[in-house]
Design a protein around this motif. Structure first.
Motif, PDB file in Angstrom:
ATOM      1  N   GLY A  14       0.818  -1.209   0.000  1.00  0.00           N
ATOM      2  CA  GLY A  14       0.000   0.000   0.000  1.00  0.00           C
ATOM      3  C   GLY A  14       0.849   1.254   0.000  1.00  0.00           C
ATOM      4  N   CYS A  15       1.944   1.237   0.748  1.00  0.00           N
ATOM      5  CA  CYS A  15       2.843   2.396   0.788  1.00  0.00           C
ATOM      6  C   CYS A  15       3.491   2.632  -0.573  1.00  0.00           C
ATOM      7  CB  CYS A  15       3.912   2.189   1.862  1.00  0.00           C
ATOM      8  SG  CYS A  15       3.263   2.139   3.541  1.00  0.00           S
ATOM      9  N   ILE A  16       3.897   1.556  -1.228  1.00  0.00           N
ATOM     10  CA  ILE A  16       4.504   1.666  -2.560  1.00  0.00           C
ATOM     11  C   ILE A  16       3.489   2.199  -3.563  1.00  0.00           C
ATOM     12  CG2 ILE A  16       5.368   0.280  -4.498  1.00  0.00           C
ATOM     13  CD1 ILE A  16       6.936  -1.369  -2.399  1.00  0.00           C
ATOM     14  N   LEU A  17       2.282   1.670  -3.535  1.00  0.00           N
ATOM     15  CA  LEU A  17       1.244   2.152  -4.449  1.00  0.00           C
ATOM     16  C   LEU A  17       0.953   3.630  -4.207  1.00  0.00           C
ATOM     17  CD1 LEU A  17      -1.264  -0.863  -4.488  1.00  0.00           C
ATOM     18  CD2 LEU A  17       0.362  -0.209  -6.276  1.00  0.00           C
ATOM     19  N   ALA A  18       0.963   4.046  -2.947  1.00  0.00           N
ATOM     20  CA  ALA A  18       0.695   5.447  -2.616  1.00  0.00           C
ATOM     21  C   ALA A  18       1.766   6.366  -3.206  1.00  0.00           C
ATOM     22  CB  ALA A  18       0.599   5.635  -1.101  1.00  0.00           C
ATOM     23  N   ILE A  19       3.019   5.970  -3.091  1.00  0.00           N
ATOM     24  CA  ILE A  19       4.106   6.789  -3.644  1.00  0.00           C
ATOM     25  C   ILE A  19       3.995   6.850  -5.166  1.00  0.00           C
ATOM     26  CG2 ILE A  19       6.607   6.891  -4.046  1.00  0.00           C
ATOM     27  CD1 ILE A  19       6.912   5.784  -1.141  1.00  0.00           C
ATOM     28  N   ILE A  20       3.775   5.694  -5.800  1.00  0.00           N
ATOM     29  CA  ILE A  20       3.690   5.654  -7.264  1.00  0.00           C
ATOM     30  C   ILE A  20       2.464   6.419  -7.754  1.00  0.00           C
ATOM     31  CG2 ILE A  20       3.453   4.123  -9.270  1.00  0.00           C
ATOM     32  CD1 ILE A  20       5.150   2.069  -7.755  1.00  0.00           C
ATOM     33  N   SER A  21       1.417   6.496  -6.940  1.00  0.00           N
ATOM     34  CA  SER A  21       0.220   7.246  -7.358  1.00  0.00           C
ATOM     35  C   SER A  21       0.509   8.742  -7.450  1.00  0.00           C
ATOM     36  CB  SER A  21      -0.943   6.994  -6.394  1.00  0.00           C
ATOM     37  OG  SER A  21      -0.775   7.712  -5.187  1.00  0.00           O
ATOM     38  N   ARG A  22       1.494   9.206  -6.693  1.00  0.00           N
ATOM     39  CA  ARG A  22       1.826  10.634  -6.668  1.00  0.00           C
ATOM     40  C   ARG A  22       2.790  11.039  -7.774  1.00  0.00           C
ATOM     41  NH1 ARG A  22       2.404   9.447  -0.875  1.00  0.00           N
ATOM     42  NH2 ARG A  22       0.401   9.953   0.038  1.00  0.00           N
ATOM     43  N   ALA A  87      -8.724   0.499  -1.986  1.00  0.00           N
ATOM     44  CA  ALA A  87      -9.112  -0.592  -1.083  1.00  0.00           C
ATOM     45  C   ALA A  87      -8.162  -0.648   0.113  1.00  0.00           C
ATOM     46  CB  ALA A  87      -9.125  -1.920  -1.827  1.00  0.00           C
ATOM     47  N   PHE A  88      -6.852  -0.475  -0.150  1.00  0.00           N
ATOM     48  CA  PHE A  88      -5.881  -0.464   0.937  1.00  0.00           C
ATOM     49  C   PHE A  88      -6.186   0.671   1.912  1.00  0.00           C
ATOM     50  CE2 PHE A  88      -2.041   1.156   2.916  1.00  0.00           C
ATOM     51  CZ  PHE A  88      -1.567   0.022   3.547  1.00  0.00           C
ATOM     52  N   ARG A  89      -6.465   1.858   1.376  1.00  0.00           N
ATOM     53  CA  ARG A  89      -6.776   3.010   2.241  1.00  0.00           C
ATOM     54  C   ARG A  89      -7.993   2.721   3.120  1.00  0.00           C
ATOM     55  NH1 ARG A  89      -5.369   6.919  -2.369  1.00  0.00           N
ATOM     56  NH2 ARG A  89      -3.442   7.846  -1.625  1.00  0.00           N
ATOM     57  N   GLN A  90      -9.027   2.147   2.531  1.00  0.00           N
ATOM     58  CA  GLN A  90     -10.230   1.832   3.306  1.00  0.00           C
ATOM     59  C   GLN A  90      -9.917   0.803   4.395  1.00  0.00           C
ATOM     60  OE1 GLN A  90     -13.082   0.599   0.366  1.00  0.00           O
ATOM     61  NE2 GLN A  90     -13.651   2.694  -0.168  1.00  0.00           N
ATOM     62  N   ASN A  91      -9.187  -0.246   4.040  1.00  0.00           N
ATOM     63  CA  ASN A  91      -8.830  -1.272   5.025  1.00  0.00           C
ATOM     64  C   ASN A  91      -7.934  -0.708   6.115  1.00  0.00           C
ATOM     65  OD1 ASN A  91     -10.288  -3.415   3.873  1.00  0.00           O
ATOM     66  ND2 ASN A  91      -8.650  -3.804   2.411  1.00  0.00           N
ATOM     67  N   ALA A  94      -9.941   1.445   8.460  1.00  0.00           N
ATOM     68  CA  ALA A  94     -10.821   0.621   9.297  1.00  0.00           C
ATOM     69  C   ALA A  94     -10.041  -0.056  10.426  1.00  0.00           C
ATOM     70  CB  ALA A  94     -11.526  -0.427   8.437  1.00  0.00           C
ATOM     71  N   LEU A  95      -8.752  -0.347  10.189  1.00  0.00           N
ATOM     72  CA  LEU A  95      -7.925  -1.005  11.207  1.00  0.00           C
ATOM     73  C   LEU A  95      -7.191  -0.022  12.117  1.00  0.00           C
ATOM     74  CD1 LEU A  95      -6.242  -3.891   9.216  1.00  0.00           C
ATOM     75  CD2 LEU A  95      -7.724  -4.128  11.202  1.00  0.00           C
ATOM     76  N   LYS A  96      -6.780   1.088  11.546  1.00  0.00           N
ATOM     77  CA  LYS A  96      -5.922   2.022  12.274  1.00  0.00           C
ATOM     78  C   LYS A  96      -6.580   2.532  13.556  1.00  0.00           C
ATOM     79  CE  LYS A  96      -5.425   6.050  10.469  1.00  0.00           C
ATOM     80  NZ  LYS A  96      -5.050   7.268   9.735  1.00  0.00           N
ATOM     81  N   HIS A  97      -7.805   2.984  13.458  1.00  0.00           N
ATOM     82  CA  HIS A  97      -8.478   3.575  14.624  1.00  0.00           C
ATOM     83  C   HIS A  97      -8.665   2.565  15.765  1.00  0.00           C
ATOM     84  CE1 HIS A  97     -10.824   6.380  16.898  1.00  0.00           C
ATOM     85  NE2 HIS A  97     -11.806   5.508  16.980  1.00  0.00           N
TER      86      HIS A  97
END
Length: 108
Positions: A14-22, A87-91, A94-97
């Protein structure tokens, strides 16, 4: 494998996808960006993940000439990658909090 490595293994994609999305990045640059965020990952563990993400068509790699040194493979996010990142962001949210709540509570 230590606890931090185990936790990181589950969220690294998810972190890799986030960086590549930017921005479009190449492997070593990706490792540096992760390290700048405090995520210490060896470059050697990133490349197998990039290959898998490419096989799953979540990212696209393209070889481009480099002004300094050999050609580099630059990665961009595909539309399937955007769906996976969402989907990663939503998951994650949902887990972080609930995990933060559990960890922040004092033991009796």
């Amino acid at each position: 494998m230590n606890e931090r490595s185990q936790l990181l293994k589950g969220i690294l994609e998810g972190c890799i996808l986030a960086i590549i999305s930017r921005e479009t990045v190449y492997g070593y640059e990706l490792a540096v960006k992760l390290q700048q965020q405090g995520i210490d990952v060896k470059e050697g563990s990133i490349y197998p993940l990039l290959l898998r993400l490419q096989k799953e068509k979540l990212i696209h790699g393209e070889i481009k000439k480099s002004d300094s040194g050999p050609n580099r493979k630059y990665y961009t996010l595909t539309s399937a990658g955007k769906v996976s990142l969402d989907a990663f962001r939503q998951n994650w949210n949902a887990l972080k909090h609930p995990v933060d709540q559990l960890l922040d509570k004092e033991e009796p």
